[in-house]
Write an enzyme that holds these catalytic residues in place. Structure first.
Site, PDB file in Angstrom:
ATOM      1  CE  LYS A   1     -10.181   8.258  -8.828  1.00 31.68           C
ATOM      2  NZ  LYS A   1     -11.489   8.847  -8.983  1.00 31.68           N
TER       3      LYS A   1
ATOM      4  CD  GLU B   1      -3.630  -1.624   3.052  1.00 32.17           C
ATOM      5  OE1 GLU B   1      -3.690  -0.799   3.960  1.00 32.17           O
ATOM      6  OE2 GLU B   1      -4.005  -1.369   1.900  1.00 32.17           O
ATOM      7  CG  ASP B   2      -1.825   2.613   6.501  1.00 35.41           C
ATOM      8  OD1 ASP B   2      -2.211   2.205   5.389  1.00 35.41           O
ATOM      9  OD2 ASP B   2      -2.056   3.750   6.931  1.00 35.41           O
TER      10      ASP B   2
ATOM     11  CE  LYS C   1      -5.940  -0.779  -0.842  1.00 30.91           C
ATOM     12  NZ  LYS C   1      -4.743  -0.107  -0.301  1.00 30.91           N
TER      13      LYS C   1
ATOM     14  CG  ASP D   1      -1.699   1.217   1.436  1.00 30.99           C
ATOM     15  OD1 ASP D   1      -2.322   1.660   0.461  1.00 30.99           O
ATOM     16  OD2 ASP D   1      -1.709   1.775   2.558  1.00 30.99           O
ATOM     17  CG  LEU D   2       1.664   5.737  -1.717  1.00 33.04           C
ATOM     18  CD1 LEU D   2       3.162   5.538  -1.913  1.00 33.04           C
ATOM     19  CD2 LEU D   2       1.082   6.543  -2.889  1.00 33.04           C
ATOM     20  CG  ASP D   3      -1.773   7.510   0.661  1.00 33.14           C
ATOM     21  OD1 ASP D   3      -0.846   8.266   0.372  1.00 33.14           O
ATOM     22  OD2 ASP D   3      -2.784   7.369  -0.043  1.00 33.14           O
TER      23      ASP D   3
ATOM     24  CB  SER E   1      -2.156   2.971  -3.612  1.00 34.78           C
ATOM     25  OG  SER E   1      -2.689   4.188  -3.162  1.00 34.78           O
ATOM     26  CB  ALA E   2      -7.521   3.552  -2.251  1.00 33.57           C
TER      27      ALA E   2
ATOM     28  CB  THR F   1       0.591  10.544   2.244  1.00 30.84           C
ATOM     29  OG1 THR F   1       0.683   9.138   2.057  1.00 30.84           O
ATOM     30  CG2 THR F   1       1.622  11.248   1.395  1.00 30.84           C
TER      31      THR F   1
ATOM     32  CE  LYS G   1      -4.446   6.286   9.507  1.00 25.63           C
ATOM     33  NZ  LYS G   1      -3.551   5.808  10.582  1.00 25.63           N
TER      34      LYS G   1
HETATM   35  C1  BG6 Z   1      -5.725   5.851   0.413  1.00 22.53           C
HETATM   36  C2  BG6 Z   1      -5.716   6.658   1.693  1.00 22.53           C
HETATM   37  O1  BG6 Z   1      -4.461   5.310   0.197  1.00 22.53           O
HETATM   38  O2  BG6 Z   1      -6.080   6.672  -0.697  1.00 22.53           O
HETATM   39  C3  BG6 Z   1      -7.045   7.356   1.884  1.00 22.53           C
HETATM   40  O3  BG6 Z   1      -5.465   5.792   2.789  1.00 22.53           O
HETATM   41  C4  BG6 Z   1      -7.355   8.199   0.646  1.00 22.53           C
HETATM   42  O4  BG6 Z   1      -6.975   8.168   3.035  1.00 22.53           O
HETATM   43  C5  BG6 Z   1      -7.354   7.302  -0.592  1.00 22.53           C
HETATM   44  O5  BG6 Z   1      -8.627   8.818   0.776  1.00 22.53           O
HETATM   45  C6  BG6 Z   1      -7.623   8.096  -1.871  1.00 22.53           C
HETATM   46  O6  BG6 Z   1      -6.555   8.968  -2.089  1.00 22.53           O
HETATM   47  P1  BG6 Z   1      -6.525  10.166  -3.106  1.00 22.53           P
HETATM   48  O7  BG6 Z   1      -5.083  10.580  -3.096  1.00 22.53           O
HETATM   49  O8  BG6 Z   1      -6.961   9.634  -4.427  1.00 22.53           O
HETATM   50  O9  BG6 Z   1      -7.442  11.213  -2.583  1.00 22.53           O
HETATM   51 MG    MG Z   2      -2.681   3.184   3.606  1.00 23.53          MG
END
Ligand code: BG6
Ligand code: MG
Length: 219
Positions: free
Chosen positions: A118, A170-171, A146, A10-12, A115-116, A18, A46
């Site tokens: 964008k 994953e966090d 997710k 996962d990224l964030d 990652s979710a 982030t 998250k």
């Molecule tokens: C996930 C984060 O990785 O991405 C969420 O944990 C976030 O908090 C989601 O809402 C969507 O991210 P973004 O950058 O497309 O707004």
């Molecule tokens: Mg995350």
């Protein structure tokens, strides 16, 4: 090393912190609309997509917005969030992450991003990791958020690794559930009280040694 396994990050909150920028930006949005939410509530955001996050936040504030205003608020949040991202560089890679990535590269273990977000590609570029991944699956590639396993199943497919041979870092609660729904091994990064459903939980990557990585890659 002989392995038919692959790794999905996962990224964030896993590669970079982030998650704290998302929290600040969502909180500002809520405050501007006249209410607040807690760190505990933030755990539920998250791993969750931008649209679903805003829906939850508006429920907490017992607010309804028109379609146009909803879109405008999402854009404002993202603009605010990206103002934090703009200041990032590779020093933001969380401690211990680079060591594991290097280990995977040296041992020819394929790894992907799942990652979710964008904004994933923008962030990976800022921290100079974009070219390192064998595959990137992000919020622009998926239709189901997710805990649906879609993002991880697409990532495993791109790595040509079977779901049951995939290892996910994953966090988020939603992300651990997504990994489980995909029949993958899940490694939580964070608080065991929050991520108790994961197969393993570590407070951060500095607590994961390479022997552990070797063990999960070869068993
Ligand atoms: C996930 C984060 O990785 O991405 C969420 O944990 C976030 O908090 C989601 O809402 C969507 O991210 P973004 O950058 O497309 O707004
Ligand atoms: Mg995350």
């Amino acid at each position: 090393m002989e392995t038919d396994k692959g790794v999905i990050f996962d990224l964030d909150g896993v590669i970079v912190d982030t998650a704290k920028f998302h929290f600040l930006a969502w909180r500002k949005l809520a405050n501007d609309l006249g209410f607040d939410f807690t760190q505990e509530q933030n755990e539920q955001l998250k791993g969750v997509s931008r649209v679903e996050s805003l829906k939850k936040i508006l429920e907490w504030g017992e607010l309804e917005l028109s379609k146009t205003e909803f879109k405008r608020q999402m854009a404002l949040k993202n603009e605010n969030y990206l103002s934090y991202v703009a200041k990032m560089d590779k020093r933001e890679i969380l401690p211990g992450v680079q060591k594991i990535i290097d280990y995977l590269i040296i041992n020819n273990v394929p790894f992907a991003l799942g990652s979710a977000s964008k904004n994933a590609r923008t962030i990976l570029k800022k921290i100079s990791l974009l070219e390192k991944f064998d595959a990137i699956v992000d919020g622009t590639d998926v239709s189901k958020a997710k805990p649906d396993p879609e993002v991880f199943l697409i990532a495993a497919g791109k790595l040509r690794v079977k779901p049951e041979n995939s290892i996910v870092f994953e966090d988020s609660v939603a992300g651990i559930q997504a990994a489980k729904n995909a029949q993958m091994l899940s490694i939580g990064i964070g608080d065991p009280k929050t991520l108790g459903e994961a197969d393993y939980v570590f407070p951060d990557f500095t607590k994961i040694d390479l022997d552990f990585i070797k063990k999960v890659l070869t068993k």
